[in-house]
Design a protein around this motif. Structure first.
Motif, PDB file in Angstrom:
ATOM      1  N   VAL A   1       0.836  -1.192   0.000  1.00 25.56           N
ATOM      2  CA  VAL A   1       0.000   0.000   0.000  1.00 25.56           C
ATOM      3  C   VAL A   1       0.875   1.248   0.000  1.00 25.56           C
ATOM      4  CG1 VAL A   1      -1.707   1.317   1.324  1.00 25.56           C
ATOM      5  CG2 VAL A   1      -1.953  -1.154   1.092  1.00 25.56           C
ATOM      6  N   SER A   2       1.934   1.229   0.778  1.00 27.11           N
ATOM      7  CA  SER A   2       2.791   2.419   0.851  1.00 27.11           C
ATOM      8  C   SER A   2       3.478   2.694  -0.490  1.00 27.11           C
ATOM      9  CB  SER A   2       3.820   2.301   1.973  1.00 27.11           C
ATOM     10  OG  SER A   2       4.686   1.224   1.748  1.00 27.11           O
ATOM     11  N   ALA A   3       3.888   1.660  -1.210  1.00 29.42           N
ATOM     12  CA  ALA A   3       4.496   1.861  -2.527  1.00 29.42           C
ATOM     13  C   ALA A   3       3.485   2.461  -3.493  1.00 29.42           C
ATOM     14  CB  ALA A   3       5.024   0.538  -3.078  1.00 29.42           C
TER      15      ALA A   3
ATOM     16  N   GLU B   1       1.447   6.976  -6.634  1.00 24.20           N
ATOM     17  CA  GLU B   1       0.305   7.826  -6.997  1.00 24.20           C
ATOM     18  C   GLU B   1       0.603   9.289  -6.688  1.00 24.20           C
ATOM     19  OE1 GLU B   1      -2.449   7.374  -8.665  1.00 24.20           O
ATOM     20  OE2 GLU B   1      -2.292   5.206  -8.874  1.00 24.20           O
ATOM     21  N   SER B   2       1.242   9.530  -5.558  1.00 20.16           N
ATOM     22  CA  SER B   2       1.595  10.893  -5.179  1.00 20.16           C
ATOM     23  C   SER B   2       2.567  11.501  -6.186  1.00 20.16           C
ATOM     24  CB  SER B   2       2.194  10.913  -3.773  1.00 20.16           C
ATOM     25  OG  SER B   2       2.545  12.217  -3.410  1.00 20.16           O
ATOM     26  N   GLU B   3       3.554  10.722  -6.614  1.00 16.83           N
ATOM     27  CA  GLU B   3       4.515  11.202  -7.614  1.00 16.83           C
ATOM     28  C   GLU B   3       3.805  11.583  -8.909  1.00 16.83           C
ATOM     29  OE1 GLU B   3       7.399   8.096  -8.104  1.00 16.83           O
ATOM     30  OE2 GLU B   3       8.221   8.393  -6.101  1.00 16.83           O
ATOM     31  N   ILE B   4       2.885  10.737  -9.329  1.00 18.18           N
ATOM     32  CA  ILE B   4       2.147  11.014 -10.570  1.00 18.18           C
ATOM     33  C   ILE B   4       1.263  12.237 -10.390  1.00 18.18           C
ATOM     34  CG2 ILE B   4       0.336  10.145 -12.102  1.00 18.18           C
ATOM     35  CD1 ILE B   4       3.198   8.996 -12.580  1.00 18.18           C
TER      36      ILE B   4
ATOM     37  N   ARG C   1       1.746  14.773  -8.553  1.00 11.27           N
ATOM     38  CA  ARG C   1       2.608  15.958  -8.592  1.00 11.27           C
ATOM     39  C   ARG C   1       2.961  16.313 -10.037  1.00 11.27           C
ATOM     40  NH1 ARG C   1       5.555  17.541  -3.840  1.00 11.27           N
ATOM     41  NH2 ARG C   1       4.575  16.610  -2.035  1.00 11.27           N
ATOM     42  N   CYS C   2       3.227  15.313 -10.844  1.00 11.00           N
ATOM     43  CA  CYS C   2       3.496  15.556 -12.267  1.00 11.00           C
ATOM     44  C   CYS C   2       2.274  16.164 -12.943  1.00 11.00           C
ATOM     45  CB  CYS C   2       3.860  14.249 -12.980  1.00 11.00           C
ATOM     46  SG  CYS C   2       5.421  13.529 -12.462  1.00 11.00           S
ATOM     47  N   VAL C   3       1.112  15.652 -12.603  1.00  9.48           N
ATOM     48  CA  VAL C   3      -0.129  16.163 -13.190  1.00  9.48           C
ATOM     49  C   VAL C   3      -0.332  17.623 -12.798  1.00  9.48           C
ATOM     50  CG1 VAL C   3      -2.650  15.962 -13.182  1.00  9.48           C
ATOM     51  CG2 VAL C   3      -1.239  13.907 -13.379  1.00  9.48           C
ATOM     52  N   VAL C   4      -0.102  17.952 -11.538  1.00 11.07           N
ATOM     53  CA  VAL C   4      -0.255  19.345 -11.092  1.00 11.07           C
ATOM     54  C   VAL C   4       0.661  20.248 -11.911  1.00 11.07           C
ATOM     55  CG1 VAL C   4       0.191  20.961  -9.199  1.00 11.07           C
ATOM     56  CG2 VAL C   4      -1.102  18.864  -8.771  1.00 11.07           C
ATOM     57  N   TYR C   5       1.912  19.851 -12.081  1.00 13.33           N
ATOM     58  CA  TYR C   5       2.835  20.671 -12.864  1.00 13.33           C
ATOM     59  C   TYR C   5       2.317  20.846 -14.291  1.00 13.33           C
ATOM     60  CZ  TYR C   5       6.706  22.712 -15.218  1.00 13.33           C
ATOM     61  OH  TYR C   5       7.457  23.567 -15.967  1.00 13.33           O
ATOM     62  N   GLU C   6       1.869  19.764 -14.914  1.00 13.39           N
ATOM     63  CA  GLU C   6       1.369  19.837 -16.295  1.00 13.39           C
ATOM     64  C   GLU C   6       0.152  20.749 -16.386  1.00 13.39           C
ATOM     65  OE1 GLU C   6       2.845  18.822 -18.963  1.00 13.39           O
ATOM     66  OE2 GLU C   6       4.429  17.783 -17.895  1.00 13.39           O
TER      67      GLU C   6
END
Length: 133
Positions: A72-74, A79-82, A84-89
């Motif tokens: 679950v932690s992985a 998901e958090s990394e993705i 963050r990428c979405v927010v930047y985009e």
């Protein structure tokens, strides 16, 4: 960001179907077939953000499926990394299409417009503040 062009460049088949969850991505075992499924039950803006999210998974994490499902932690970390990428985009796309300077973006309006969870408030503020063209 033209997500349809990105999907074509990455050879990803995007399918809009009737399903409960907003979307998901899947890749064949040989990594030759890539699919994104987007739910038609959600508004167009949610579909767009979901499509960006799922394309980011394929582009950045396609070889990490076992890790994604390992714990679950992985999964939460990935998901958090993705996200963050979405927010930047989304910030990048917003600035390019509106011409609004980053310091003039109302982050609350921006988050509402893009259906971004309040969990990402600090990251949205940070992304806007540090945005570079």
């Amino acid at each position: 960001m033209n997500v349809r062009n990105i999907a074509k460049q990455l050879n990803i088949s995007v399918n809009y179907i009737d399903m409960d969850k907003p979307g998901y991505a899947t890749i064949s075992a040989d990594k030759r077939l890539k699919f994104v499924f987007i739910s038609t039950r959600y508004p167009a803006r949610v579909q767009r953000v979901t499509l960006i999210h799922e394309l980011e998974h394929i582009a950045r994490q396609s070889g990490q499926t076992a890790l994604y499902h390992a714990t679950v932690s992985a999964r939460i970390k990935m998901e958090s990394e993705i996200n963050r990428c979405v927010v930047y985009e989304l910030v990048d796309d917003y600035i390019k299409h509106t011409g609004v300077e980053p310091e003039n973006i109302n982050y609350i309006d921006f988050m509402e417009l893009n259906d971004i969870s309040a969990d990402y408030e600090l990251f949205v503020k940070e992304t806007i503040k540090k945005y570079k063209c």
